[in-house]
Structures are given as structure tokens and as C-alpha cells.
Design a protein around this motif. Structure first.
Motif, PDB file in Angstrom:
ATOM      1  N   VAL A 354       0.848  -1.191   0.000  1.00 35.44           N
ATOM      2  CA  VAL A 354       0.000   0.000   0.000  1.00 35.44           C
ATOM      3  C   VAL A 354       0.887   1.246   0.000  1.00 35.44           C
ATOM      4  CG1 VAL A 354      -1.903  -1.172   1.160  1.00 35.44           C
ATOM      5  CG2 VAL A 354      -0.169   0.024   2.533  1.00 35.44           C
ATOM      6  N   PRO A 355       0.368   2.395  -0.407  1.00 31.34           N
ATOM      7  CA  PRO A 355       1.179   3.615  -0.451  1.00 31.34           C
ATOM      8  C   PRO A 355       1.757   3.967   0.919  1.00 31.34           C
ATOM      9  CG  PRO A 355      -0.839   3.910  -1.699  1.00 31.34           C
ATOM     10  CD  PRO A 355      -0.984   2.608  -0.970  1.00 31.34           C
ATOM     11  N   VAL A 356       3.065   4.269   0.942  1.00 32.75           N
ATOM     12  CA  VAL A 356       3.739   4.593   2.204  1.00 32.75           C
ATOM     13  C   VAL A 356       4.650   5.809   2.063  1.00 32.75           C
ATOM     14  CG1 VAL A 356       5.788   3.159   1.818  1.00 32.75           C
ATOM     15  CG2 VAL A 356       4.945   3.475   4.163  1.00 32.75           C
ATOM     16  N   GLY A 357       4.750   6.365   0.872  1.00 34.03           N
ATOM     17  CA  GLY A 357       5.764   7.370   0.587  1.00 34.03           C
ATOM     18  C   GLY A 357       5.507   8.745   1.143  1.00 34.03           C
ATOM     19  N   SER A 358       6.409   9.655   0.813  1.00 33.74           N
ATOM     20  CA  SER A 358       6.393  11.007   1.368  1.00 33.74           C
ATOM     21  C   SER A 358       5.174  11.804   0.937  1.00 33.74           C
ATOM     22  CB  SER A 358       7.675  11.744   0.950  1.00 33.74           C
ATOM     23  OG  SER A 358       7.848  11.702  -0.455  1.00 33.74           O
ATOM     24  N   TRP A 359       4.487  11.383  -0.117  1.00 32.56           N
ATOM     25  CA  TRP A 359       3.285  12.063  -0.604  1.00 32.56           C
ATOM     26  C   TRP A 359       2.022  11.631   0.133  1.00 32.56           C
ATOM     27  CZ3 TRP A 359       6.244   8.412  -2.775  1.00 32.56           C
ATOM     28  CH2 TRP A 359       5.663   7.155  -2.967  1.00 32.56           C
ATOM     29  N   VAL A 360       2.119  10.594   0.966  1.00 29.94           N
ATOM     30  CA  VAL A 360       0.954  10.070   1.686  1.00 29.94           C
ATOM     31  C   VAL A 360       0.725  10.921   2.939  1.00 29.94           C
ATOM     32  CG1 VAL A 360      -0.055   8.068   2.865  1.00 29.94           C
ATOM     33  CG2 VAL A 360       1.361   7.738   0.815  1.00 29.94           C
ATOM     34  N   SER A 361      -0.376  11.633   2.965  1.00 27.40           N
ATOM     35  CA  SER A 361      -0.679  12.514   4.094  1.00 27.40           C
ATOM     36  C   SER A 361      -1.257  11.716   5.269  1.00 27.40           C
ATOM     37  CB  SER A 361      -1.694  13.575   3.663  1.00 27.40           C
ATOM     38  OG  SER A 361      -2.952  12.963   3.396  1.00 27.40           O
ATOM     39  N   GLU A 362      -1.404  12.376   6.405  1.00 27.17           N
ATOM     40  CA  GLU A 362      -2.020  11.718   7.558  1.00 27.17           C
ATOM     41  C   GLU A 362      -3.456  11.308   7.236  1.00 27.17           C
ATOM     42  OE1 GLU A 362      -1.654  14.009  11.121  1.00 27.17           O
ATOM     43  OE2 GLU A 362       0.539  14.106  11.019  1.00 27.17           O
ATOM     44  N   GLU A 363      -4.144  12.141   6.469  1.00 25.38           N
ATOM     45  CA  GLU A 363      -5.514  11.796   6.072  1.00 25.38           C
ATOM     46  C   GLU A 363      -5.521  10.591   5.127  1.00 25.38           C
ATOM     47  OE1 GLU A 363      -4.143  14.811   5.884  1.00 25.38           O
ATOM     48  OE2 GLU A 363      -5.212  15.853   7.519  1.00 25.38           O
ATOM     49  N   ASP A 364      -4.559  10.563   4.216  1.00 25.12           N
ATOM     50  CA  ASP A 364      -4.462   9.444   3.275  1.00 25.12           C
ATOM     51  C   ASP A 364      -4.236   8.125   4.013  1.00 25.12           C
ATOM     52  OD1 ASP A 364      -4.723  11.105   1.043  1.00 25.12           O
ATOM     53  OD2 ASP A 364      -2.558  11.312   0.758  1.00 25.12           O
ATOM     54  N   ARG A 365      -3.274   8.130   4.914  1.00 23.98           N
ATOM     55  CA  ARG A 365      -2.943   6.875   5.580  1.00 23.98           C
ATOM     56  C   ARG A 365      -4.074   6.412   6.492  1.00 23.98           C
ATOM     57  NH1 ARG A 365       1.983   9.120   9.512  1.00 23.98           N
ATOM     58  NH2 ARG A 365       0.653   9.708  11.289  1.00 23.98           N
ATOM     59  N   GLN A 366      -4.804   7.360   7.083  1.00 21.63           N
ATOM     60  CA  GLN A 366      -5.963   6.971   7.896  1.00 21.63           C
ATOM     61  C   GLN A 366      -7.042   6.350   7.011  1.00 21.63           C
ATOM     62  OE1 GLN A 366      -6.230   7.379  11.531  1.00 21.63           O
ATOM     63  NE2 GLN A 366      -7.670   5.771  10.908  1.00 21.63           N
ATOM     64  N   HIS A 367      -7.240   6.933   5.853  1.00 20.33           N
ATOM     65  CA  HIS A 367      -8.212   6.381   4.903  1.00 20.33           C
ATOM     66  C   HIS A 367      -7.819   4.956   4.489  1.00 20.33           C
ATOM     67  CE1 HIS A 367     -10.923   5.945   1.524  1.00 20.33           C
ATOM     68  NE2 HIS A 367      -9.907   5.863   0.675  1.00 20.33           N
ATOM     69  N   ILE A 368      -6.528   4.736   4.260  1.00 20.87           N
ATOM     70  CA  ILE A 368      -6.053   3.407   3.873  1.00 20.87           C
ATOM     71  C   ILE A 368      -6.308   2.398   4.989  1.00 20.87           C
ATOM     72  CG2 ILE A 368      -3.961   2.063   3.351  1.00 20.87           C
ATOM     73  CD1 ILE A 368      -2.922   4.637   1.916  1.00 20.87           C
ATOM     74  N   VAL A 369      -5.983   2.768   6.211  1.00 17.97           N
ATOM     75  CA  VAL A 369      -6.217   1.874   7.347  1.00 17.97           C
ATOM     76  C   VAL A 369      -7.699   1.607   7.558  1.00 17.97           C
ATOM     77  CG1 VAL A 369      -6.098   1.766   9.881  1.00 17.97           C
ATOM     78  CG2 VAL A 369      -4.049   2.336   8.550  1.00 17.97           C
ATOM     79  N   ASP A 370      -8.509   2.661   7.488  1.00 18.47           N
ATOM     80  CA  ASP A 370      -9.961   2.477   7.672  1.00 18.47           C
ATOM     81  C   ASP A 370     -10.527   1.554   6.606  1.00 18.47           C
ATOM     82  OD1 ASP A 370      -9.873   4.155   9.843  1.00 18.47           O
ATOM     83  OD2 ASP A 370     -10.637   5.927   8.769  1.00 18.47           O
ATOM     84  N   THR A 371     -10.034   1.699   5.378  1.00 16.76           N
ATOM     85  CA  THR A 371     -10.530   0.840   4.295  1.00 16.76           C
ATOM     86  C   THR A 371     -10.174  -0.621   4.549  1.00 16.76           C
ATOM     87  OG1 THR A 371     -10.292   2.661   2.713  1.00 16.76           O
ATOM     88  CG2 THR A 371     -10.449   0.441   1.807  1.00 16.76           C
ATOM     89  N   ILE A 372      -8.947  -0.861   4.989  1.00 13.85           N
ATOM     90  CA  ILE A 372      -8.521  -2.233   5.284  1.00 13.85           C
ATOM     91  C   ILE A 372      -9.342  -2.800   6.447  1.00 13.85           C
ATOM     92  CG2 ILE A 372      -6.614  -3.658   6.121  1.00 13.85           C
ATOM     93  CD1 ILE A 372      -4.719  -1.740   4.616  1.00 13.85           C
ATOM     94  N   LYS A 373      -9.531  -2.009   7.496  1.00 14.35           N
ATOM     95  CA  LYS A 373     -10.225  -2.501   8.671  1.00 14.35           C
ATOM     96  C   LYS A 373     -11.718  -2.723   8.422  1.00 14.35           C
ATOM     97  CE  LYS A 373      -7.177  -0.916  12.373  1.00 14.35           C
ATOM     98  NZ  LYS A 373      -7.066  -0.062  13.601  1.00 14.35           N
ATOM     99  N   ALA A 374     -12.249  -2.116   7.370  1.00 17.29           N
ATOM    100  CA  ALA A 374     -13.657  -2.342   7.021  1.00 17.29           C
ATOM    101  C   ALA A 374     -13.890  -3.722   6.414  1.00 17.29           C
ATOM    102  CB  ALA A 374     -14.133  -1.248   6.063  1.00 17.29           C
ATOM    103  N   GLY A 375     -12.764  -4.402   6.075  1.00 17.23           N
ATOM    104  CA  GLY A 375     -12.866  -5.756   5.546  1.00 17.23           C
ATOM    105  C   GLY A 375     -12.987  -5.790   4.035  1.00 17.23           C
ATOM    106  N   TRP A 376     -12.792  -6.985   3.467  1.00 16.23           N
ATOM    107  CA  TRP A 376     -12.845  -7.141   2.014  1.00 16.23           C
ATOM    108  C   TRP A 376     -13.373  -8.520   1.635  1.00 16.23           C
ATOM    109  CZ3 TRP A 376      -8.543  -6.829   5.047  1.00 16.23           C
ATOM    110  CH2 TRP A 376      -7.719  -7.966   5.134  1.00 16.23           C
TER     111      TRP A 376
END
Length: 376
Positions: A354-376
Motif C-alpha cells: 500500500v502507499p507509504v511514501g512522502s506524498w501520503v498525508s495523515e488523512e491518506d494513511r488513515q483512509h487506507i487503514v480504515d478501508t482495510i479494517k472495514a474488511g474485504w
């Protein structure tokens, strides 16, 4: 879409390139030398030869490594132990030198080579050992050193290690930067790496003799330091390549040296956030974190259940996700080197980054985590 990769570029790079273009010196010159000095200072190793790509550096590295060992008997092919979980460039450099690939299995916890399997596979035909610091997480170089001690005691020679550190600029093992552990080391400065020069790479050598030879081989075997070289061309003892870096690329690399610490910090901060938020989450298995090494987190790999569903869920949520590198051993060109690799078989279809680079904001990374934790 939150991208998996994005070019980190210093605001000062355009002006630096403009200065080079206006100077009339755009080939290998003063900027290349300055870039090499800066790299040497960062990794605490003076023997740095820049080249036009990490692929070129890998090809040179394999050639240097293989030629330092005693010749093999007639009919015995030289082989290089290597990982199949990497960019193809790693292993195609072995083929380019006319050597066989002997696949080493994967450590499922780290996605690096399985050092126990590597130890079992060293033979008198081993010309070199290729390791990859996958995602920027260093291989256990202390354990590797012990394996080499054992090989030297058993076979009477010590295979040269080539550290493919394309992912690992800024990483360290036991407090020392990658590139300073006495092996041949290759860095990539390709467009999407932590430290980019647009394209390019560096070959880092363990001693002065190999460093001098690498500088010859990167430019046809010609000694560029000979005075009055154009009027009285020096003899060429060994053929080389057109692999040198130019001042345009070096000027980009020098400009990006000014921002590299901030770039690395953001990668690591985002990775630490994922580590804390996703540890123990059902369906996700994180990779190893050992106290004796520091990853550069060029990418953030994890092992997930039902990866196709995971990929679809994140893509629909506007997050780019990929395994980044497919296993190299599936290609027709290396089919003849097939080997049983049970560790890789178990993880290859589960790796997701998943995106981890310098362009990933705090909002971006929270969105990524929330999406993963919502299940798939």
C-alpha cells in the motif's frame, strides 16, 4: 487515487539542471564526481562509482564478483545464488554474465532470502551471492557473514556478496549504513526511488582495487584520468561498457540529496503508523521488525488473505495497491533453473503493498487503514 509511487523532487532540481545545460559540460564531469563524494559521505564508504542505471551496476557487480574467484574446471558452469522475489533486473544481470541462477527460497517473515536455504546451496561452483534488501528491510548481514565463514572453511574460498539495495537507500544494519558492510552494493536512483537522479545508479565497492576496475569498466575499459588521453590513447587491458552517469543526472541527484532526510522520515513515519494500526488485524500479516536494523520502507508490503478481493476493495476506495514484483522464476527464460521454493509458494500470491511514501498525508494513511479494517 492515492498513488503507490510518486517522484520525490527537490524544488532546486530544475535550476540545477539548467546550470548544467548552460555550462557546456553535460557528460560525465564535475557534477558526477561531486555526487559520488556526497554518496560516499552518506554511506561511510569512499569507493563509489556512479553509473547510468542500477541494472548497469548489477551487471558490473556480477562481473567483478565472479572474476575474483579461482577458475572452475572445464565443463563446470558458474552459478550465482539469488532470490526470485525481486525486479527482473536483479537476475537478468546474472544471465548477462553467462552464469547460471540457483534460486534461494524466501524467508516468509521478511520476504528476503531464506539464509538457511542459502547456506545449504553454496557449492564450489558458486561465483557470487545476490541478496535483495526487499522493501528496504536489510537482510541479516551478520548471519550471512557466518554462512560465508563456513563456506570458506569448507570450500577454501569466500563467495562475494552483492547487495541489491535498490529499495534500501538510507537503511542500516547494526547501526551502519547499507553500503558499508564490506560487500559489493548496488543503489538505484531511478525515477521513483527515495533518492532519484531521474535515472541512474551506483556501484559501491569493498576495496580500492575493485573500485578502480569498476571505473574503467563503466567506460569501455578506458582510463579517463590519463593525461593527454585524446592525443595519446592509453592501452585497454579489459573491455568495458558505456555505463557512466552524466552531469545532468548527477545534478538532479545532488539537488535531491537536500530533501532525502525528509523523504525517508515520511516513509518511516507512515510505516510506523501502519505497524501500529494493523498489528494483529485479522487477514493481515505484517513483515518482521528486528531491533538491529532500520528499514527505508521504499514500499510497505504485507501478506493478506484473498489478495484479489483485497486489491479490489482498496482500488474501489481510491488506493493504488500492488505486489510490485512478481516472482522471477516463472519466466520462460529461466525455466531451466526451476527449484522447489515452498516458502515463496506460500507467500507469493499474498503480498500486497500500500502507499507509504512522502506524498501520503495523515488523512491518506488513515483512509487506507480504515478501508482495510472495514474488511474485504
Amino acid at each position: 487515487m492515492i498513488p503507490l509511487f510518486k517522484v520525490p523532487m527537490s524544488p532546486g532540481a530544475p535550476a540545477a539542471v539548467g546550470d548544467v545545460l548552460a555550462s557546456g559540460q553535460i557528460g560525465q564531469g564535475a557534477k558526477v564526481e561531486e555526487f559520488e563524494r556526497k554518496i560516499a559521505e552518506r554511506i561511510d564508504n569512499p569507493y563509489v562509482a556512479t553509473v547510468n542505471s542500477a541494472t548497469a551496476a548489477l551487471q558490473l557487480g556480477v562481473r567483478l564478483a565472479a572474476s575474483t574467484l579461482p577458475e572452475l574446471p572445464d565443463g563446470v558452469e558458474g552459478e550465482v545464488l539469488s532470490t526470485p522475489l525481486t525486479m527482473e533486473a536483479t537476475n537478468w544481470a546474472i544471465l548477462a554474465n553467462g552464469l547460471k541462477i540457483k534460486w534461494v527460497d524466501i524467508d516468509e517473515a521478511t520476504l528476503n532470502v531464506d539464509l538457511d536455504d542459502l547456506a545449504r546451496k553454496i557449492t564450489p561452483a558458486t561465483r557470487a551471492i545476490m541478496i535483495v534488501h526487499f522493501a528496504g528491510y536489510p537482510v541479516d548481514l551478520a548471519r550471512l557473514g557466518e554462512i560465508l565463514d563456513g563456506a570458506e572453511a569448507k570450500f577454501g574460498f569466500r563467495p562475494t556478496v552483492i547487495e541489491d539495495s535498490a529499495h534500501a537507500w538510507g537503511a542500516s544494519f547494526q547501526g551502519k549504513p547499507i553500503g558499508s558492510h564490506g560487500n559489493i552494493t548496488v543503489f538505484s536512483f531511478q525515477a521513483i526511488k527515495h533518492l532519484t537522479s531521474g535515472d541512474g545508479g551506483a556501484l559501491v565497492l569493498p576495496n580500492e582495487a575493485q573500485y578502480k576496475r569498476a571505473k574503467l569498466l563503466r567506460w569501455f575499459g578506458i582510463d579517463r584520468e590519463v593525461k593527454d588521453r585524446l592525443r595519446n590513447p592509453p592501452d585497454i587491458a579489459e573491455f568495458g561498457y558505456k555505463f557512466h552517469m552524466n552531469d545532468i543526472n548527477a545534478s538532479i541527484g545532488l539537488a535531491n540529496m537536500e530533501i532525502i532526510d525528509d523523504v525517508l522520515k515520511k516513509h518511516r513515519d507512515n510505516a510506523a503508523f501502519y505497524d501500529a494500526e494493523l498489528a494483529g488485524f485479522d487477514g493481515v500479516e505484517l513483515t518482521e521488525r528486528a531491533e538491529d536494523r532500520e528499514s527505508s520502507f521504499w514500499i510497505y508490503p504485507m501478506k493478506v488473505e484473498r489478495r484479489a478481493d483485497f486489491d479490489r476493495k482498496l482500488t474501489d476506495a481510491g488506493v493504488m495497491v500492488s505486489n510490485v514484483h512478481q516472482r522471477n522464476d516463472i519466466h520462460t527464460v529461466v525455466r531451466k533453473f526451476d527449484a522447489l521454493l515452498p516458502g515463496l509458494d506460500r507467500v507469493a500470491d499474498r503480498i500486497a503493498c500500500v502507499p507509504v511514501g512522502s506524498w501520503v498525508s495523515e488523512e491518506d494513511r488513515q483512509h487506507i487503514v480504515d478501508t482495510i479494517k472495514a474488511g474485504w
